[in-house]
Design a protein around this motif. Structure first.
Motif, short mmCIF file in Angstrom:
data_model
loop_
_atom_site.label_atom_id
_atom_site.label_comp_id
_atom_site.label_asym_id
_atom_site.label_seq_id
_atom_site.Cartn_x
_atom_site.Cartn_y
_atom_site.Cartn_z
N ARG A 120 0.83 -1.21 0.00
CA ARG A 120 0.00 0.00 0.00
C ARG A 120 0.86 1.26 0.00
O ARG A 120 1.93 1.32 0.60
CB ARG A 120 -0.99 -0.01 1.16
CG ARG A 120 -0.51 0.56 2.48
CD ARG A 120 0.49 -0.30 3.20
NE ARG A 120 0.86 0.22 4.50
CZ ARG A 120 1.78 1.14 4.70
NH1 ARG A 120 2.38 1.70 3.68
NH2 ARG A 120 2.10 1.54 5.92
N HIS A 123 -1.75 7.06 -0.90
CA HIS A 123 -3.05 7.35 -1.52
C HIS A 123 -4.01 6.18 -1.36
O HIS A 123 -5.23 6.37 -1.34
CB HIS A 123 -2.89 7.74 -2.99
CG HIS A 123 -2.46 6.64 -3.89
ND1 HIS A 123 -1.13 6.28 -4.06
CD2 HIS A 123 -3.17 5.79 -4.69
CE1 HIS A 123 -1.05 5.29 -4.92
NE2 HIS A 123 -2.27 4.97 -5.31
N HIS A 124 -3.48 4.94 -1.24
CA HIS A 124 -4.36 3.80 -1.00
C HIS A 124 -4.98 3.90 0.40
O HIS A 124 -6.16 3.62 0.59
CB HIS A 124 -3.58 2.49 -1.11
CG HIS A 124 -3.08 2.20 -2.48
ND1 HIS A 124 -1.79 1.79 -2.74
CD2 HIS A 124 -3.70 2.27 -3.69
CE1 HIS A 124 -1.63 1.61 -4.04
NE2 HIS A 124 -2.78 1.89 -4.64
N ASP A 127 -7.75 6.34 0.34
CA ASP A 127 -8.97 5.79 -0.26
C ASP A 127 -9.70 4.88 0.73
O ASP A 127 -10.94 4.89 0.80
CB ASP A 127 -8.62 5.00 -1.52
CG ASP A 127 -8.20 5.89 -2.67
OD1 ASP A 127 -8.50 7.10 -2.63
OD2 ASP A 127 -7.56 5.38 -3.63
N LEU A 128 -8.95 4.08 1.48
CA LEU A 128 -9.56 3.19 2.48
C LEU A 128 -10.24 4.00 3.58
O LEU A 128 -11.34 3.65 4.03
CB LEU A 128 -8.50 2.26 3.06
CG LEU A 128 -8.00 1.15 2.14
CD1 LEU A 128 -6.72 0.54 2.69
CD2 LEU A 128 -9.06 0.08 1.97
N ARG A 130 -11.49 6.98 3.31
CA ARG A 130 -12.69 7.61 2.75
C ARG A 130 -13.85 6.61 2.65
O ARG A 130 -15.01 7.01 2.55
CB ARG A 130 -12.39 8.22 1.38
CG ARG A 130 -11.75 9.59 1.44
CD ARG A 130 -11.78 10.27 0.09
NE ARG A 130 -10.92 9.58 -0.87
CZ ARG A 130 -9.62 9.87 -1.05
NH1 ARG A 130 -9.05 10.82 -0.34
NH2 ARG A 130 -8.91 9.21 -1.95
N ALA A 131 -13.52 5.34 2.65
CA ALA A 131 -14.55 4.30 2.51
C ALA A 131 -15.14 3.86 3.85
O ALA A 131 -15.95 2.94 3.88
CB ALA A 131 -13.96 3.08 1.78
N ALA A 149 -16.60 0.45 -2.05
CA ALA A 149 -15.41 1.29 -2.17
C ALA A 149 -14.26 0.74 -1.33
O ALA A 149 -13.09 0.77 -1.76
CB ALA A 149 -15.74 2.72 -1.74
N ALA A 153 -10.79 -0.62 -2.85
CA ALA A 153 -9.57 0.06 -2.44
C ALA A 153 -8.52 -0.93 -1.95
O ALA A 153 -7.32 -0.76 -2.19
CB ALA A 153 -9.87 1.09 -1.35
N SER A 164 -8.09 -5.84 -9.55
CA SER A 164 -9.14 -4.84 -9.40
C SER A 164 -10.27 -5.08 -10.38
O SER A 164 -11.45 -4.89 -10.04
CB SER A 164 -8.56 -3.44 -9.62
OG SER A 164 -7.63 -3.11 -8.60
#
Length: 230
Positions: A120, A123-124, A127-128, A130-131, A149, A153, A164
């Motif tokens: 990771r 930015h990963h 994203d996690l 934000r989910a 999401a 992610a 993905s």
């Protein structure tokens, strides 16, 4: 033996050229008159073949002086949607069972969690984070959106774009198969598991991430014969 329609035969030939790499993304196909001459088919038949290829997202057709039919550039979202439709049909028909669904998720998600913890990037993690969702205040739509999401992610954090693409249909099923009547404890468990997995990935602990992912899959429940994807 059933003979395939002429337009389908032509579409399959062009499809084979695309899939074999003889026709590359962005490359222009021969113009309709040329395809007619090469195939010996009428213009209406050639157009029907092109329409079929377009519906399969293999080509795009543009009008104008510089228009024509071109081999489509790969689009993970379009491909993922097509796969999701196929998986949805299999589930609806009963050809795929809830246990099949869980089995493939376990096969993919457990090692993916370990890879995500090892690979990771910042930015990963963003994203996690934000989910994440609040199981006490967020509505069902937000919970479902956050669920998909989060797992997408995790897949992205492995750094493997093919993973993905492959897992996208599994999480798109949330929109179709999540049960609105799922009790609050169900969503509390989802939130708890997601936060624990995020922490393991943030810490780079691959072994713990895999253990948590395995336990997460084992928490899945069946309600009214519908799999609730965690």
């Amino acid at each position: 033996m059933t003979v395939a329609p002429a337009y389908q035969v032509l579409a399959e030939r062009i499809r084979d050229d695309i899939m074999s790499g003889q026709l590359r993304p962005g490359e222009r196909l021969p113009a309709e008159p040329q395809l007619c001459e090469q195939s010996g088919l009428s213009r209406s038949t050639v157009r029907e073949a092109l329409r079929l290829l377009s519906s399969q997202h293999l080509i795009v057709t543009m009008r104008g002086v510089n228009g024509g039919s071109f081999v489509a550039e790969p689009d993970a979202h379009v491909l993922g949607d097509s796969l999701s439709d196929g998986v949805g049909l299999l589930l609806a028909s009963g050809a795929v069972t809830g246990e099949n669904f869980l089995e493939i998720r376990r096969m993919l998600e457990v090692p993916a969690a370990g890879l995500a913890a090892s690979r990771r990037k910042p930015h990963h993690l963003a994203d996690l984070e934000r989910a994440m969702f609040d199981p006490d205040f967020d509505d069902l739509e937000r919970r479902i959106e956050a669920h998909s999401a989060f797992h997408l992610a995790v897949a992205a954090a492995t750094g493997n774009p093919l993973l993905s693409l492959v897992v996208r249909p599994l999480y798109n099923m949330s929109d179709r198969y999540a049960v609105e009547a799922a009790p609050p404890p169900f969503w509390w468990a989802v939130d708890r598991d997601h936060r624990a997995l995020l922490a393991a990935i943030r810490d780079g602990d691959a072994a713990l991430a895999m253990e948590l992912a395995r336990a997460h899959i084992d928490n899945i429940r069946l309600v009214d014969r519908v799999t609730i994807p965690l």
